[in-house]
Write a protein that holds these residues in place. Structure first.
Motif, PDB file in Angstrom:
ATOM      1  N   PHE A 105       0.799  -1.223   0.000  1.00  0.00           N
ATOM      2  CA  PHE A 105       0.000   0.000   0.000  1.00  0.00           C
ATOM      3  C   PHE A 105       0.839   1.284   0.000  1.00  0.00           C
ATOM      4  N   SER A 106       2.159   1.151   0.075  1.00  0.00           N
ATOM      5  CA  SER A 106       2.986   2.358   0.118  1.00  0.00           C
ATOM      6  C   SER A 106       4.265   2.199  -0.696  1.00  0.00           C
ATOM      7  N   GLY A 107       4.103   1.648  -1.873  1.00  0.00           N
ATOM      8  CA  GLY A 107       5.231   1.550  -2.787  1.00  0.00           C
ATOM      9  C   GLY A 107       6.327   0.605  -2.348  1.00  0.00           C
ATOM     10  N   PHE A 108       5.993  -0.371  -1.515  1.00  0.00           N
ATOM     11  CA  PHE A 108       6.939  -1.385  -1.042  1.00  0.00           C
ATOM     12  C   PHE A 108       8.100  -0.778  -0.261  1.00  0.00           C
ATOM     13  N   ARG A 109       7.860   0.358   0.374  1.00  0.00           N
ATOM     14  CA  ARG A 109       8.855   0.993   1.239  1.00  0.00           C
ATOM     15  C   ARG A 109       8.291   1.060   2.653  1.00  0.00           C
ATOM     16  N   GLY A 110       8.787   0.209   3.526  1.00  0.00           N
ATOM     17  CA  GLY A 110       8.224   0.126   4.869  1.00  0.00           C
ATOM     18  C   GLY A 110       9.247   0.277   5.966  1.00  0.00           C
ATOM     19  N   GLY A 111       9.029  -0.462   7.051  1.00  0.00           N
ATOM     20  CA  GLY A 111       9.930  -0.420   8.190  1.00  0.00           C
ATOM     21  C   GLY A 111      10.832  -1.635   8.219  1.00  0.00           C
ATOM     22  N   LYS A 112      11.399  -1.914   9.381  1.00  0.00           N
ATOM     23  CA  LYS A 112      12.309  -3.048   9.533  1.00  0.00           C
ATOM     24  C   LYS A 112      11.577  -4.334   9.923  1.00  0.00           C
ATOM     25  N   GLY A 113      10.310  -4.224  10.311  1.00  0.00           N
ATOM     26  CA  GLY A 113       9.538  -5.408  10.650  1.00  0.00           C
ATOM     27  C   GLY A 113       9.627  -5.836  12.095  1.00  0.00           C
ATOM     28  N   PHE A 114      10.378  -5.084  12.915  1.00  0.00           N
ATOM     29  CA  PHE A 114      10.578  -5.499  14.306  1.00  0.00           C
ATOM     30  C   PHE A 114       9.266  -5.479  15.091  1.00  0.00           C
ATOM     31  N   GLY A 115       8.482  -4.415  14.925  1.00  0.00           N
ATOM     32  CA  GLY A 115       7.223  -4.308  15.657  1.00  0.00           C
ATOM     33  C   GLY A 115       6.267  -5.440  15.332  1.00  0.00           C
ATOM     34  N   ALA A 116       6.136  -5.762  14.044  1.00  0.00           N
ATOM     35  CA  ALA A 116       5.245  -6.845  13.630  1.00  0.00           C
ATOM     36  C   ALA A 116       5.723  -8.185  14.185  1.00  0.00           C
ATOM     37  N   GLY A 119       4.804  -8.490  17.861  1.00  0.00           N
ATOM     38  CA  GLY A 119       3.393  -8.820  18.033  1.00  0.00           C
ATOM     39  C   GLY A 119       3.110 -10.286  17.795  1.00  0.00           C
ATOM     40  N   ALA A 120       3.712 -10.854  16.754  1.00  0.00           N
ATOM     41  CA  ALA A 120       3.502 -12.263  16.442  1.00  0.00           C
ATOM     42  C   ALA A 120       4.061 -13.164  17.538  1.00  0.00           C
ATOM     43  N   VAL A 121       5.255 -12.854  18.001  1.00  0.00           N
ATOM     44  CA  VAL A 121       5.885 -13.647  19.064  1.00  0.00           C
ATOM     45  C   VAL A 121       5.082 -13.552  20.355  1.00  0.00           C
ATOM     46  N   THR A 122       4.552 -12.375  20.636  1.00  0.00           N
ATOM     47  CA  THR A 122       3.726 -12.184  21.833  1.00  0.00           C
ATOM     48  C   THR A 122       2.516 -13.093  21.802  1.00  0.00           C
ATOM     49  N   SER A 123       1.954 -13.282  20.611  1.00  0.00           N
ATOM     50  CA  SER A 123       0.797 -14.155  20.484  1.00  0.00           C
ATOM     51  C   SER A 123       1.148 -15.612  20.764  1.00  0.00           C
ATOM     52  N   TYR A 124       2.297 -16.048  20.269  1.00  0.00           N
ATOM     53  CA  TYR A 124       2.655 -17.474  20.363  1.00  0.00           C
ATOM     54  C   TYR A 124       3.354 -17.822  21.670  1.00  0.00           C
ATOM     55  N   PHE A 131      10.121 -10.194  28.544  1.00  0.00           N
ATOM     56  CA  PHE A 131      11.551 -10.322  28.820  1.00  0.00           C
ATOM     57  C   PHE A 131      12.383  -9.807  27.649  1.00  0.00           C
ATOM     58  N   CYS A 132      11.904 -10.066  26.425  1.00  0.00           N
ATOM     59  CA  CYS A 132      12.598  -9.524  25.250  1.00  0.00           C
ATOM     60  C   CYS A 132      12.547  -8.003  25.261  1.00  0.00           C
ATOM     61  N   LEU A 133      11.396  -7.455  25.638  1.00  0.00           N
ATOM     62  CA  LEU A 133      11.277  -6.000  25.721  1.00  0.00           C
ATOM     63  C   LEU A 133      12.167  -5.436  26.824  1.00  0.00           C
ATOM     64  N   LEU A 134      12.298  -6.186  27.924  1.00  0.00           N
ATOM     65  CA  LEU A 134      13.184  -5.754  29.005  1.00  0.00           C
ATOM     66  C   LEU A 134      14.631  -5.690  28.504  1.00  0.00           C
ATOM     67  N   CYS A 149      19.545  -2.666  20.043  1.00  0.00           N
ATOM     68  CA  CYS A 149      18.482  -3.196  20.912  1.00  0.00           C
ATOM     69  C   CYS A 149      17.732  -4.331  20.227  1.00  0.00           C
ATOM     70  N   ALA A 150      17.407  -4.142  18.961  1.00  0.00           N
ATOM     71  CA  ALA A 150      16.707  -5.172  18.199  1.00  0.00           C
ATOM     72  C   ALA A 150      17.544  -6.442  18.100  1.00  0.00           C
ATOM     73  N   LEU A 151      18.842  -6.268  17.928  1.00  0.00           N
ATOM     74  CA  LEU A 151      19.747  -7.418  17.817  1.00  0.00           C
ATOM     75  C   LEU A 151      19.816  -8.200  19.123  1.00  0.00           C
ATOM     76  N   THR A 152      19.983  -7.507  20.243  1.00  0.00           N
ATOM     77  CA  THR A 152      20.079  -8.204  21.534  1.00  0.00           C
ATOM     78  C   THR A 152      18.761  -8.856  21.928  1.00  0.00           C
ATOM     79  N   ALA A 153      17.646  -8.179  21.637  1.00  0.00           N
ATOM     80  CA  ALA A 153      16.338  -8.740  21.971  1.00  0.00           C
ATOM     81  C   ALA A 153      16.055  -9.992  21.147  1.00  0.00           C
ATOM     82  N   SER A 154      16.418  -9.964  19.866  1.00  0.00           N
ATOM     83  CA  SER A 154      16.201 -11.132  19.013  1.00  0.00           C
ATOM     84  C   SER A 154      17.134 -12.275  19.396  1.00  0.00           C
TER      85      SER A 154
END
Length: 217
Positions: A105-116, A119-124, A131-134, A149-154
């Motif tokens: 919907f926006s020319g295939f230019r988005g974010g890094k996908g971390f937030g999405a 959310g998916a991991v939180t569901s499963y 703890f990942c957020l901590l 931060c994204a690297l250490t959390a992942s």
């Protein structure tokens, strides 16, 4: 098989919802966030360009997109015995993250996908998310740099998954463990250039977030 394809398509479309683009145009006089800051449509650039209120809203909605895909959209494949629940979750998560990174919907230019992904991991694995957020926020306090931060959390995610599963006495799903390791490797690959800038001292950091920085010169 058809159900899984439908799940992936709907998950991708959910991830493609251009949160920051819409909020920027609604509340910042038609601003196109892709033309400001890093040009990224994720929460980090939203905080920098659109302000903390809109940035927080972007982060929340992006996380919700991932949660919705993994928690509700995957129910379409419940009756599809061809694939196990972990496999359906894995493909749904990949699709919603892909939608966030390359939104139709926006020319295939988005974010890094971390937030999405969060959310998916939180569901499963709900217990792993806080703890990942901590880990994320502790790292932010030391570095002020979101990519680190994204690297250490992942990196913490597969470890937390194993510990939580063992503590709860549940069966460890090898597919999920490998998938979480893959997520870490994918994050490491996506932030490699930004990480080099940080290590060289050339990266722009959130100084206000570095609450654990040393005051010594």
């Amino acid at each position: 098989m058809l159900n899984l394809v439908i799940v992936m398509m709907l998950s991708y479309l959910a991830g493609s919802f251009p949160t920051s683009l819409i909020l920027g145009r609604l509340f910042k006089n038609g601003m196109d966030i892709r033309e400001h800051g890093s040009g990224n449509m994720g929460a980090t650039n939203s905080f920098r360009v659109l302000g903390w209120k809109i940035g927080l809203a972007v982060a929340f909605i992006d996380v919700f997109k991932g949660f919705a895909a993994a928690h509700w959209i995957t129910n379409i494949s419940v009756s599809d015995s061809s694939f196990s629940e972990p496999v359906i979750f894995m493909f749904s998560t990949l699709a919603v993250v892909l939608g966030h990174v390359f939104p139709v919907f926006s020319g295939f230019r988005g974010g890094k996908g971390f937030g999405a992904a969060v959310g998916a991991v939180t569901s499963y694995v709900p217990l792993a998310a806080p703890f990942c957020l901590l880990v994320f926020f502790i790292t932010l306090g030391f570095t002020g740099y979101v990519s680190v931060c994204a690297l250490t959390a992942s990196a913490a995610l597969p470890i937390l998954y194993v510990l939580i599963t063992l503590i709860q006495g549940k069966i460890l799903e090898p597919v999920i463990l490998v998938f979480f390791i893959f997520i870490f490797l994918l994050v490491a690959f996506s932030v490699r250039k930004r990480l080099k800038l940080y290590l060289k001292g050339e990266a722009e950091v959130f100084e206000k977030a570095r609450i654990f920085r040393s005051n010594r010169r």
